[in-house]
Motif scaffolding. Structure first.
Motif, PDB file in Angstrom:
ATOM      1  N   TRP B  84       1.229  -1.288   0.008  1.00  0.00           N
ATOM      2  CA  TRP B  84      -0.282   0.259   0.343  1.00  0.00           C
ATOM      3  C   TRP B  84       1.218   1.246  -0.008  1.00  0.00           C
ATOM      4  N   LYS B  85       1.717   1.541   0.923  1.00  0.00           N
ATOM      5  CA  LYS B  85       2.753   2.238   1.494  1.00  0.00           C
ATOM      6  C   LYS B  85       3.852   2.787  -0.552  1.00  0.00           C
ATOM      7  N   LEU B  86       3.818   2.077  -0.645  1.00  0.00           N
ATOM      8  CA  LEU B  86       4.299   2.010  -2.214  1.00  0.00           C
ATOM      9  C   LEU B  86       4.276   2.263  -3.174  1.00  0.00           C
ATOM     10  N   LEU B  87       2.652   2.218  -3.085  1.00  0.00           N
ATOM     11  CA  LEU B  87       2.098   1.963  -4.450  1.00  0.00           C
ATOM     12  C   LEU B  87       1.020   3.508  -4.086  1.00  0.00           C
ATOM     13  N   LEU B  88       0.656   3.879  -2.605  1.00  0.00           N
ATOM     14  CA  LEU B  88       0.555   5.248  -2.656  1.00  0.00           C
ATOM     15  C   LEU B  88       1.387   6.650  -2.890  1.00  0.00           C
ATOM     16  N   SER B  89       2.631   6.402  -3.044  1.00  0.00           N
ATOM     17  CA  SER B  89       3.632   6.903  -2.695  1.00  0.00           C
ATOM     18  C   SER B  89       4.206   7.496  -4.002  1.00  0.00           C
ATOM     19  N   LYS B  90       4.099   6.218  -4.852  1.00  0.00           N
ATOM     20  CA  LYS B  90       4.225   6.869  -6.392  1.00  0.00           C
ATOM     21  C   LYS B  90       3.624   7.375  -6.573  1.00  0.00           C
ATOM     22  N   GLU B  91       2.249   8.122  -6.203  1.00  0.00           N
ATOM     23  CA  GLU B  91       1.388   8.767  -6.742  1.00  0.00           C
ATOM     24  C   GLU B  91       1.336  10.491  -6.166  1.00  0.00           C
ATOM     25  N   LEU B 129      -2.471   8.444   1.971  1.00  0.00           N
ATOM     26  CA  LEU B 129      -1.577   8.343   2.937  1.00  0.00           C
ATOM     27  C   LEU B 129      -1.702   8.528   4.252  1.00  0.00           C
ATOM     28  N   GLU B 130      -1.748   9.403   4.688  1.00  0.00           N
ATOM     29  CA  GLU B 130      -2.192  10.754   6.053  1.00  0.00           C
ATOM     30  C   GLU B 130      -3.058   9.410   6.477  1.00  0.00           C
ATOM     31  N   ASP B 131      -3.901   9.740   5.829  1.00  0.00           N
ATOM     32  CA  ASP B 131      -5.694   9.695   6.448  1.00  0.00           C
ATOM     33  C   ASP B 131      -5.137   8.117   6.956  1.00  0.00           C
TER      34      ASP B 131
END
Lengths: 251, 142
Positions: B84-91, B129-131
């Motif tokens: 999840w973190k990786l995918l969200l950090s790509k955006e 990601l923060e949420d």
């Protein structure tokens, strides 16, 4: 028969535990049958074609002639893995290729020689696994490049892999992934499976915005398989016949 | 015949083995927990197509195997370890992971086209990601 005997002996002497068997004879018998079954399927792979495409007779003829070098190279390599490592599964059912799930490739990646595609545990002919899509692109290259495949695609490719390793390029993302032959494999794989409604080409190219789970990893596909090549001066070395061979031997 | 094999392997070795593509599978970096506090079975479907909030997951989500993975039974929870973190950090920072919850019985009785047209979603969460970090990667429905 050779596969059966080899599987029996290997399990009996290595004290190898075959799934569902708890005695040395049961394990040996199970192992013997698995090896023999794999052996038969690898042989069958020489005669498989993608029957959903026209001219399947020509596809088989091409495997034996135009692509003969890599077909038999792939066959012998796969048989070697059947003898020396553990092949869990051989799938000849789709796209005219033999997809081989082999323990040796766990954490190592995948290798394709002609229509023989070898990969890690759980490796199947399923385009929801983007590693398979990329490797399938190599088999399409093999069909088109035929006799020239090993010298003009495979040799530069192994040299490129070595170059990336020697230049601390983890996963080849700076050099190897952007070489023309890798990008060409990506394009061919993406174009082929682009006909399937749920194949996510954007996710394949960027590793972003997945829509499905990779059945092998039970996770999203996050690796990017670029569809545009980049030039690096090392391409001159990588693609130069003879020079690349020397690089492979001496570096 | 032996000579043929030896010669053939020598040719292969001299021409270099075809490359081995390295494995780039990324490990899981977070576990999203979906808690179903209702007496009905629900289906969990994440989507990365934000800001497009339409139900474009289509045929994949109707796949039987996928539905089994998506199913969160009544009064229970299910964990989804993913990258999840990786995918969200790509955006970009404005990006939101969309979480769609459907009622299982709706999918069983209503054609997918109708579900899309009438937007028959129990609930949709749009989370950055923060949420997700703030929620401790736990979504409780209702």
């Amino acid at each position: 028969m050779a596969g059966f005997i080899k599987g029996f002996v290997k399990a009996a002497f290595n004290n190898q535990q075959e799934d569902g068997h708890h005695t040395w004879f049961g394990s040996a018998w199970g192992s013997a049958n698995r090896h023999a079954g794999n052996d038969a399927k690898l042989w069958a792979g020489l005669f498989t074609a993608d029957t959903r495409q026209s001219g399947w007779g020509w596809q088989i003829l091409s495997k034996w002639t135009w692509e003969g070098l890599q077909t038999f190279g792939g066959f012998l390599t796969a048989q070697t893995f059947n003898m020396t490592s553990q092949i869990n599964h051989v799938d000849n059912s789709k796209y005219g290729v033999s997809v081989i799930d082999c323990e040796y490739f766990n954490d190592r990646g995948a290798m394709t020689i002609g229509s023989y595609m070898m990969g890690p545990r759980g490796y199947r002919a399923d385009y929801h696994d983007h590693l398979f899509v990329h490797e399938f692109g190599h088999t399409l290259q093999s069909k088109d490049w035929g006799l020239f495949y090993l010298s003009l695609i495979a040799l530069p490719s192994i040299t490129s892999g070595k170059w990336s390793d020697n230049h601390n390029d983890p996963y080849g993302t700076k050099y190897h992934d952007f070489r023309w032959f890798e990008v060409d494999a990506n394009q061919r794989g993406a174009d082929f499976f682009g006909n399937y409604a749920d194949f996510n080409k954007d996710n394949f190219e960027t590793g972003k915005k997945p829509t499905y789970i990779n059945p092998r990893t039970q996770n999203y596909n996050t690796s990017a398989y670029p569809l545009n090549a980049k030039f690096d001066w090392s391409d001159l070395l990588i693609n130069c016949p003879g020079v690349n061979l020397m690089y492979d031997i001496f570096f | 015949m032996k000579l043929f094999y030896i010669g053939f392997f020598c040719c292969l070795l001299l021409s270099g083995c075809p490359e081995m593509d390295k494995l780039k599978d990324d490990p899981n970096d977070a576990t999203l927990r979906i808690i179903n506090g209702t007496s009905r079975d629900i289906l969990f479907c994440p989507s990365f197509s934000f800001p497009d909030t339409s139900l474009n997951m289509g045929s994949w989500f109707l796949n039987e195997q996928e539905q089994e993975i998506a199913l969160v039974r009544s009064d229970s929870f299910k964990d989804y370890p993913r990258q999840w973190k990786l995918l969200l950090s790509k955006e970009n920072p404005d990006f939101r992971l969309m979480i769609f919850l459907f009622e299982k019985s709706t999918l069983e009785t209503t054609p997918w086209d109708t579900i899309v047209k009438k937007y028959l979603v129990l609930k949709r969460y749009d989370l950055s990601l923060e949420d997700l970090e703030k929620k401790n990667w736990t979504i409780t429905y209702p």
